[in-house]
Design an enzyme around this catalytic site. Structure first.
Site, short mmCIF file in Angstrom:
data_model
loop_
_atom_site.label_atom_id
_atom_site.label_comp_id
_atom_site.label_asym_id
_atom_site.label_seq_id
_atom_site.Cartn_x
_atom_site.Cartn_y
_atom_site.Cartn_z
CB SER A 94 -4.57 -4.28 -3.60
OG SER A 94 -3.70 -3.42 -2.90
CG ASN A 95 0.34 -1.60 -4.83
OD1 ASN A 95 0.00 -0.80 -5.69
ND2 ASN A 95 0.56 -1.24 -3.58
CG LEU A 129 14.63 -7.75 -0.06
CD1 LEU A 129 14.66 -7.31 -1.51
CD2 LEU A 129 14.35 -9.24 0.05
CG HIS A 181 6.85 3.61 2.14
ND1 HIS A 181 6.82 2.55 3.02
CD2 HIS A 181 6.74 4.74 2.89
CE1 HIS A 181 6.72 3.02 4.25
NE2 HIS A 181 6.66 4.35 4.20
CG ASP A 218 10.39 1.93 3.33
OD1 ASP A 218 10.31 1.09 2.43
OD2 ASP A 218 9.74 1.85 4.39
#
Length: 205
Positions: free
Chosen positions: A12-13, A92, A108, A144
């Site tokens: 969706s993003n 990653l 996020h 994050d």
């Protein structure tokens, strides 16, 4: 900026980014979409938009390093200048990060540094916060933990479930992520260590 997007889920993003790109509001060119999941909805969205896509299923590789090496080669072949993570569910590796000479962005569903990692909305509800939201940040070698570009708050309602809070945050994500990409592509994002400044157009002159 020649841009690649990695996504693991329904995308969706990714769709929000494609929509902004197709409308001409993003000064980027989305040249490739990749996924670690062969059944990801993101791949279908890329196909519908006419964007080349590729699957990097971890089951196809002997180890993670081989998968990441393939992704690096893929980006090189497409002359990528910007990598966007849009619901990409793999962290990653530090070695991957050291090999990439251009920005990597992620979004996020929390007000970082609160509630990093998986199920951020559930974490917010369990903690009992009154405000959550979403964060667009540079990706670094942590979880994050990269420098923050944009954030927007979303109130947590007493009757919220994980699903209802997720949906309200997602609506903000779809607006905030393209805006952060637009600012970066226009040169309005200035990074100094962990601090990120958004420059006004007149400051660029």
């Amino acid at each position: 900026m020649r841009t690649a997007i990695l996504a693991s889920g329904r995308g969706s993003n990714l769709q929000a980014l494609i929509k902004a790109y197709q409308s001409g509001s993003l000064p980027i060119r989305i040249v490739a979409v990749g996924s670690d999941s062969p059944g990801a909805g993101a791949l279908m969205r890329a196909e519908e938009a006419g964007i080349p896509s590729r699957v990097f299923s971890i089951n196809q590789y002997l180890h993670r390093q081989a998968q990441e090496a393939d992704i690096l080669n893929w980006m090189g072949e497409n002359e990528v200048e910007l990598l966007l993570l849009a619901g990409y569910m793999r962290v990653l590796s530090p070695s991957f990060m050291r090999e990439v000479p251009f920005p990597i962005l992620n979004i996020h569903p929390s007000l970082l540094p609160a509630f990093p990692g998986l199920h951020a909305q559930r974490q917010a509800l369990e903690y009992g916060v009154k405000v959550s939201g979403c964060t667009v940040h540079f990706v670094d070698e942590g979880l994050d933990s990269g420098p923050i570009i944009l954030q927007e708050a979303v109130p947590v309602l007493h009757e919220d479930t994980e699903e209802s809070l997720s949906q309200r945050i997602l609506a903000v994500e779809h607006r905030l992520y393209p805006e952060a990409v637009r600012l970066l592509a226009l040169g309005q994002v200035k990074r100094s260590g962990r601090r990120v400044q958004i420059l006004q157009q007149e400051e660029l002159r």
